[in-house]
Design a protein around this motif. Sequence first.
Motif, PDB file in Angstrom:
ATOM      1  N   GLN A  61       5.092   3.769  -1.510  1.00 48.33           N
ATOM      2  CA  GLN A  61       4.830   3.290  -0.484  1.00 48.33           C
ATOM      3  C   GLN A  61       3.296   2.700  -0.166  1.00 48.33           C
ATOM      4  O   GLN A  61       3.298   1.704   0.516  1.00 48.33           O
ATOM      5  CB  GLN A  61       4.492   4.869   0.495  1.00 48.33           C
ATOM      6  CG  GLN A  61       4.156   4.731   1.899  1.00 48.33           C
ATOM      7  CD  GLN A  61       4.257   5.914   2.708  1.00 48.33           C
ATOM      8  OE1 GLN A  61       4.533   6.909   2.107  1.00 48.33           O
ATOM      9  NE2 GLN A  61       3.892   5.877   3.911  1.00 48.33           N
ATOM     10  N   GLN A  62       2.291   2.880  -1.194  1.00 49.07           N
ATOM     11  CA  GLN A  62       1.202   2.099  -0.807  1.00 49.07           C
ATOM     12  C   GLN A  62       1.312   0.704  -1.424  1.00 49.07           C
ATOM     13  O   GLN A  62       1.062   0.073  -1.012  1.00 49.07           O
ATOM     14  CB  GLN A  62       0.177   2.799  -1.827  1.00 49.07           C
ATOM     15  CG  GLN A  62      -1.195   2.529  -1.762  1.00 49.07           C
ATOM     16  CD  GLN A  62      -2.363   3.204  -2.597  1.00 49.07           C
ATOM     17  OE1 GLN A  62      -1.801   3.417  -3.779  1.00 49.07           O
ATOM     18  NE2 GLN A  62      -3.288   3.539  -2.019  1.00 49.07           N
ATOM     19  N   GLU A  65       3.088  -0.915   1.591  1.00 44.95           N
ATOM     20  CA  GLU A  65       2.034  -1.296   2.610  1.00 44.95           C
ATOM     21  C   GLU A  65       0.901  -2.470   2.070  1.00 44.95           C
ATOM     22  O   GLU A  65       0.604  -3.288   2.854  1.00 44.95           O
ATOM     23  CB  GLU A  65       1.037  -0.073   2.809  1.00 44.95           C
ATOM     24  CG  GLU A  65       1.880   1.024   3.477  1.00 44.95           C
ATOM     25  CD  GLU A  65       1.231   2.455   3.879  1.00 44.95           C
ATOM     26  OE1 GLU A  65       0.168   2.466   3.035  1.00 44.95           O
ATOM     27  OE2 GLU A  65       1.932   3.360   4.341  1.00 44.95           O
ATOM     28  N   ARG A  66       0.510  -2.383   1.014  1.00 41.33           N
ATOM     29  CA  ARG A  66      -0.403  -3.317   0.418  1.00 41.33           C
ATOM     30  C   ARG A  66       0.304  -4.731   0.446  1.00 41.33           C
ATOM     31  O   ARG A  66      -0.315  -5.978   0.730  1.00 41.33           O
ATOM     32  CB  ARG A  66      -1.030  -3.146  -1.019  1.00 41.33           C
ATOM     33  CG  ARG A  66      -2.052  -1.826  -0.990  1.00 41.33           C
ATOM     34  CD  ARG A  66      -3.100  -2.015  -0.238  1.00 41.33           C
ATOM     35  NE  ARG A  66      -4.035  -0.729  -0.074  1.00 41.33           N
ATOM     36  CZ  ARG A  66      -3.874   0.250   0.977  1.00 41.33           C
ATOM     37  NH1 ARG A  66      -2.970  -0.078   1.774  1.00 41.33           N
ATOM     38  NH2 ARG A  66      -4.198   1.297   0.823  1.00 41.33           N
ATOM     39  N   GLU A  69       0.265  -6.047   4.047  1.00 38.36           N
ATOM     40  CA  GLU A  69      -0.940  -6.345   4.457  1.00 38.36           C
ATOM     41  C   GLU A  69      -1.250  -7.744   3.861  1.00 38.36           C
ATOM     42  O   GLU A  69      -1.873  -8.747   4.539  1.00 38.36           O
ATOM     43  CB  GLU A  69      -2.120  -5.691   4.186  1.00 38.36           C
ATOM     44  CG  GLU A  69      -2.099  -4.262   4.713  1.00 38.36           C
ATOM     45  CD  GLU A  69      -2.976  -3.321   4.199  1.00 38.36           C
ATOM     46  OE1 GLU A  69      -3.744  -3.565   3.266  1.00 38.36           O
ATOM     47  OE2 GLU A  69      -3.072  -1.910   4.793  1.00 38.36           O
TER      48      GLU A  69
END
Length: 208
Positions: A61-62, A65-66, A69
């Motif tokens: 998930q991280q 998200e990164r 971004e």
Amino acid sequence: MADKRSIRRDIKKLQRVKTWQLLILLILAGFLSATFLRLNNTGMVQRRNAVAAADKVGDTQQITERLAELQRYTTAHMNASSSVIYLQHQYDRDAQAAIKAVSNTSSEGATANARAEAVCHPQYSGWSTAYMQCVLAELAKYPTSDKLAEPKLPNTELYRYEFVSPLWSPDFAGFSLLLVGFLVFIIIVRLISMGILRILLRRHYRLI
């Protein structure tokens, strides 16, 4: 006489702002533009490093998200192309899972997998492409009664990302670059106008 006075008046108007003054403004605007372009690139590098850090940790998930971004930032800022990003750690984890899923389908496969890891583990500090190739090579040396199926490794293209920034963006870098272009245009027009007016003035003197 009227034409001569008119030409001289136009020349004096152009001479109110000196060319060297415009050149100083151009240098300052160029420095400002270069600074903002550098800041845009620095912002991209920070977000790209955040992707690499998330990939190393292994939080799916991280990572997502990164990447999102980084994509948002890159597509909104000029001079912020990310170049190719490869999620090497995530690929290694998924490849490891694929190999283990095949080798653990039977007791013979589990034994072969344990032997392969015993051989390769001392040679490599952790899972990597080289370690994976070593394990596959070792597994091939241990044919079992129920032949091990070939592991279906993940598609490497699914772990490759590249985001391209626009040629121009409506931010500080973009507007400062427009200012540079405007000043260059003004200087060129000024030089051309001065040259034309001087030529007209010389012709006027020749006709008198």
